[in-house]
Design a protein around this motif. Structure first.
Motif, PDB file in Angstrom:
ATOM      1  N   LEU A  46       1.976   2.553  51.128  1.00 50.40           N
ATOM      2  CA  LEU A  46       2.117   3.894  51.698  1.00 50.40           C
ATOM      3  C   LEU A  46       2.013   3.857  53.222  1.00 50.40           C
ATOM      4  CD1 LEU A  46      -0.072   5.928  49.189  1.00 50.40           C
ATOM      5  CD2 LEU A  46       2.398   5.985  49.373  1.00 50.40           C
ATOM      6  N   ILE A  50       5.384   4.551  55.462  1.00 50.03           N
ATOM      7  CA  ILE A  50       5.558   5.839  56.162  1.00 50.03           C
ATOM      8  C   ILE A  50       5.330   5.690  57.658  1.00 50.03           C
ATOM      9  CG2 ILE A  50       3.230   6.843  56.088  1.00 50.03           C
ATOM     10  CD1 ILE A  50       6.522   8.535  54.988  1.00 50.03           C
ATOM     11  N   LYS A  51       4.914   4.495  58.081  1.00 49.89           N
ATOM     12  CA  LYS A  51       4.593   4.285  59.504  1.00 49.89           C
ATOM     13  C   LYS A  51       5.757   4.642  60.438  1.00 49.89           C
ATOM     14  CE  LYS A  51       2.197   0.983  62.441  1.00 49.89           C
ATOM     15  NZ  LYS A  51       1.789  -0.415  62.614  1.00 49.89           N
ATOM     16  N   ALA A  53       7.944   6.862  60.167  1.00 48.95           N
ATOM     17  CA  ALA A  53       8.076   8.347  60.170  1.00 48.95           C
ATOM     18  C   ALA A  53       9.432   8.775  60.710  1.00 48.95           C
ATOM     19  CB  ALA A  53       6.938   8.982  60.967  1.00 48.95           C
ATOM     20  N   ALA A  54      10.461   8.036  60.303  1.00 43.79           N
ATOM     21  CA  ALA A  54      11.806   8.312  60.823  1.00 43.79           C
ATOM     22  C   ALA A  54      12.423   9.516  60.130  1.00 43.79           C
ATOM     23  CB  ALA A  54      12.688   7.086  60.610  1.00 43.79           C
ATOM     24  N   ILE A  55      13.237  10.224  60.879  1.00 42.81           N
ATOM     25  CA  ILE A  55      13.948  11.367  60.286  1.00 42.81           C
ATOM     26  C   ILE A  55      14.965  10.866  59.256  1.00 42.81           C
ATOM     27  CG2 ILE A  55      15.598  13.226  60.784  1.00 42.81           C
ATOM     28  CD1 ILE A  55      12.775  13.896  61.666  1.00 42.81           C
ATOM     29  N   VAL A  56      15.660   9.778  59.629  1.00 43.61           N
ATOM     30  CA  VAL A  56      16.551   9.122  58.660  1.00 43.61           C
ATOM     31  C   VAL A  56      15.803   7.884  58.164  1.00 43.61           C
ATOM     32  CG1 VAL A  56      18.792   8.049  58.278  1.00 43.61           C
ATOM     33  CG2 VAL A  56      18.575   9.934  59.891  1.00 43.61           C
ATOM     34  N   PRO A  57      15.265   7.944  56.933  1.00 40.45           N
ATOM     35  CA  PRO A  57      14.377   6.853  56.491  1.00 40.45           C
ATOM     36  C   PRO A  57      15.131   5.576  56.127  1.00 40.45           C
ATOM     37  CG  PRO A  57      14.674   8.453  54.740  1.00 40.45           C
ATOM     38  CD  PRO A  57      15.419   8.990  55.921  1.00 40.45           C
ATOM     39  N   GLN A  61      10.696   3.177  53.718  1.00 38.96           N
ATOM     40  CA  GLN A  61      10.181   4.542  53.872  1.00 38.96           C
ATOM     41  C   GLN A  61      10.717   5.442  52.758  1.00 38.96           C
ATOM     42  OE1 GLN A  61      10.774   6.330  57.751  1.00 38.96           O
ATOM     43  NE2 GLN A  61      10.286   8.353  56.965  1.00 38.96           N
ATOM     44  N   VAL A  64       8.739   5.026  49.630  1.00 37.99           N
ATOM     45  CA  VAL A  64       7.447   5.740  49.695  1.00 37.99           C
ATOM     46  C   VAL A  64       7.670   7.232  49.460  1.00 37.99           C
ATOM     47  CG1 VAL A  64       5.565   6.418  51.244  1.00 37.99           C
ATOM     48  CG2 VAL A  64       6.354   4.064  51.219  1.00 37.99           C
ATOM     49  N   GLU A  65       8.693   7.770  50.114  1.00 38.44           N
ATOM     50  CA  GLU A  65       8.962   9.203  49.964  1.00 38.44           C
ATOM     51  C   GLU A  65       9.375   9.541  48.527  1.00 38.44           C
ATOM     52  OE1 GLU A  65      11.797  10.165  52.948  1.00 38.44           O
ATOM     53  OE2 GLU A  65      10.406   9.730  54.574  1.00 38.44           O
ATOM     54  N   TYR A  68       6.274   9.605  46.426  1.00 34.88           N
ATOM     55  CA  TYR A  68       5.537  10.853  46.696  1.00 34.88           C
ATOM     56  C   TYR A  68       6.207  12.025  45.975  1.00 34.88           C
ATOM     57  CZ  TYR A  68       3.579  14.664  49.551  1.00 34.88           C
ATOM     58  OH  TYR A  68       2.961  15.815  49.977  1.00 34.88           O
TER      59      TYR A  68
ATOM     60  N   MET B  67      -3.378   9.326  53.410  1.00 30.05           N
ATOM     61  CA  MET B  67      -2.017   8.856  53.122  1.00 30.05           C
ATOM     62  C   MET B  67      -1.068   9.966  52.682  1.00 30.05           C
ATOM     63  SD  MET B  67      -1.809   5.823  53.903  1.00 30.05           S
ATOM     64  CE  MET B  67      -2.900   4.533  54.388  1.00 30.05           C
ATOM     65  N   LEU B  68      -1.490  10.721  51.671  1.00 28.53           N
ATOM     66  CA  LEU B  68      -0.567  11.738  51.136  1.00 28.53           C
ATOM     67  C   LEU B  68      -0.274  12.852  52.149  1.00 28.53           C
ATOM     68  CD1 LEU B  68      -1.743  11.937  47.414  1.00 28.53           C
ATOM     69  CD2 LEU B  68       0.197  10.709  48.386  1.00 28.53           C
ATOM     70  N   ARG B  70      -0.117  12.454  55.263  1.00 23.53           N
ATOM     71  CA  ARG B  70       0.775  11.838  56.249  1.00 23.53           C
ATOM     72  C   ARG B  70       2.223  11.817  55.727  1.00 23.53           C
ATOM     73  NH1 ARG B  70      -0.307   5.862  58.662  1.00 23.53           N
ATOM     74  NH2 ARG B  70       1.231   5.974  60.324  1.00 23.53           N
ATOM     75  N   VAL B  71       2.365  11.392  54.467  1.00 26.25           N
ATOM     76  CA  VAL B  71       3.712  11.380  53.867  1.00 26.25           C
ATOM     77  C   VAL B  71       4.246  12.807  53.783  1.00 26.25           C
ATOM     78  CG1 VAL B  71       5.075  10.737  51.833  1.00 26.25           C
ATOM     79  CG2 VAL B  71       3.150   9.318  52.522  1.00 26.25           C
ATOM     80  N   VAL B  74       5.507  13.983  57.122  1.00 21.55           N
ATOM     81  CA  VAL B  74       6.827  13.403  57.446  1.00 21.55           C
ATOM     82  C   VAL B  74       7.927  14.168  56.701  1.00 21.55           C
ATOM     83  CG1 VAL B  74       8.286  11.352  57.179  1.00 21.55           C
ATOM     84  CG2 VAL B  74       5.937  11.112  57.993  1.00 21.55           C
ATOM     85  N   LEU B  75       7.668  14.442  55.423  1.00 22.32           N
ATOM     86  CA  LEU B  75       8.673  15.169  54.622  1.00 22.32           C
ATOM     87  C   LEU B  75       8.831  16.604  55.127  1.00 22.32           C
ATOM     88  CD1 LEU B  75       7.710  13.910  51.063  1.00 22.32           C
ATOM     89  CD2 LEU B  75       9.745  13.311  52.348  1.00 22.32           C
ATOM     90  N   ARG B  78      10.717  16.627  58.348  1.00 17.70           N
ATOM     91  CA  ARG B  78      12.156  16.420  58.103  1.00 17.70           C
ATOM     92  C   ARG B  78      12.807  17.699  57.566  1.00 17.70           C
ATOM     93  NH1 ARG B  78      12.702  12.142  54.342  1.00 17.70           N
ATOM     94  NH2 ARG B  78      12.292  10.801  56.103  1.00 17.70           N
TER      95      ARG B  78
END
Lengths: 249, 200
Positions: A46, A50-51, A53-57, A61, A64-65, A68, B67-68, B70-71, B74-75, B78
């Protein structure tokens, strides 16, 4: 008889103290070590995923997303809008079991989910959480669930114990399902692996015949990869279902 | 509300940990010689539950606190960015549609105005042409009238001299034919008589 080849399929589940006398004093065996490794792997996955944190993963990443969102959607779909409070618990449950199952599939590694004490503790944790949430949300009406609506009171002495038994069997079924699947898979690995070693003693014929168990073990590995994620999913989705019943008013 | 939920979840987990420990320390006689998992007299079997409780708790808090979220951030960032971009795109589309509508309206107005201008110019030109035609017509009429007057005058003048020519010609012809010079009075009377009867 001494000297005859034997298969000790349960030897792989034995616990041994680690870190010498300190480990023995702290009851620190390979199970906690592999739990730490599993947790570390998931947290590292994780964290490093996620480090950016790019808009286009990127792929890492995105994985991970996806993880989630998969658990998040499953929790929200199963429990509803109140499910967000239990999302970290379901996520932890799923990935704890999944990492344990998968790390155990690597050669010479240990599967802590093959111990019923662990699976039962996880099941009891889920079950207790569901009961606590039920009593908090429903109060004493929680106990009314043991008497189905519209049923004659004369049947209560028969139905209520059955309902209670059904309810109490939930953690048992949760624990045994995961434990039994993991044990069965690893025992079969061990048995077919031992067949290969035993057949090796029969010369060329044995070598040729050993192809069968090796092929079976390869197929079994694919099957266990499926079982590993399936059991984690089943555990998590059942936890969600129990919590959905608990949050319902 | 979020703080209450956090405290509640922490309490729930403390309860769960206690249950873990109770389960792990529960005395049991279910000791199977075959399966090491069922050897509950082995302290390592029960110990792993306590370790598991601690590790799972740490895992849970690491996930729920660090962690969660943070994810999730990011989501959320976006989706917010996509939402904002979509809003900008929608606004740009609205502006473009508005500009296109204004352009089309301007084109329509310009077309109508151009038609009106054209109509007006044609009308002016028609009037000017009519005026010019009228002027030419008047001028020609005046010239024709003048010419007619000239012709009439010339005709009058020509007709006035016809008597004299007829008189002289009659005298000359009579003289040539008969050899006698006719009486002027008589010739004049005959010419006048013929003239009056439109013989001349």
């Amino acid at each position: 008889m001494a000297g005859e080849p034997s298969i000790n399929t349960f030897g792989q589940f034995e616990l041994h103290p680690l870190l010498g006398s300190i480990g023995k004093a702290l009851c620190f065996s390979q199970a906690p070590l592999y739990m730490m490794i599993s947790v570390g792997v998931v947290l590292a996955f994780l964290y490093y995923g996620i480090k950016p944190a790019a808009i286009v993963p990127g792929r890492f990443q995105a994985s991970v997303e996806m993880s989630y969102e998969f658990i998040h959607d499953m929790t929200m779909d199963a429990i509803g809008s109140d499910g967000i409070a239990y999302f970290p618990f379901i996520f932890a449950l799923f990935f704890f079991i999944l990492a344990g199952n998968y790390i155990g599939l690597l050669p010479y590694q240990y599967t802590f989910t093959s111990h019923i004490a662990i699976t039962f503790a996880l099941a009891v944790a889920t079950f207790t959480l569901a009961i606590v949430v039920s009593i908090k949300n429903q109060g004493l009406r929680f106990f009314a669930h043991f008497m189905p609506e519209g049923v004659s009171l004369f049947l209560a002495p028969l139905l209520v114990p059955i309902e209670i038994l059904t309810f109490l069997s939930r953690p048992v079924s949760l624990a045994i399902r995961l434990f039994a699947n993991m044990v069965a898979g690893h025992v079969m690995f061990d048995i077919f692996g031992a067949f290969v070693v035993m057949l090796a003693g029969f010369g060329v014929v044995g070598d040729v015949c050993a192809i069968g168990p090796v092929a079976l073990n390869v197929a079994l590995m694919a099957f266990e990869l499926l079982v590993g994620v399936l059991q984690a999913y089943v555990f998590a989705i059942l936890a969600c279902i129990y919590l959905r019943e608990a949050v319902a008013h | 509300m979020a703080v209450i939920i956090k405290i509640y979840r922490t309490k729930v987990f403390v309860v769960l940990c206690s249950i873990f420990m109770l389960v792990s320390l529960m005395p049991t006689s279910a000791h199977a010689t075959g399966m090491p998992q069922l050897d509950f007299r082995n302290p390592l079997v029960n110990g792993q539950v306590i370790w598991g409780c601690v590790i799972f708790l740490v895992f849970y808090f690491a996930l729920s606190r660090a962690m969660l979220p943070r994810v999730g951030r990011v989501l959320e960032d976006r989706s917010k960015r996509i939402r904002d971009d979509l809003d900008i795109a929608r606004k740009a589309k609205r502006d473009t549609d508005k500009a296109i509508a204004e352009l089309q309206q301007a084109r329509k107005d310009a077309l109508i105005e151009a038609k009106e201008h054209l109509q007006s110019a044609l009308e002016e030109e028609r009037l000017a042409t009519e005026k010019r035609i009228r002027e030419v017509h008047d001028r020609l009429k005046a010239e024709i009238d003048e010419a007619e007057r000239d012709i009439s005058a010339e005709k009058e003048r020509a007709l006035g001299s016809v008597r004299d020519i007829a008189y002289e010609t009659t005298q000359l012809l009579v003289k040539r034919l008969v050899g006698v010079t006719p009486d002027n009075q008589h010739v004049q009377e005959q010419v006048e008589n013929a003239y009056s009867r439109h013989l001349i």
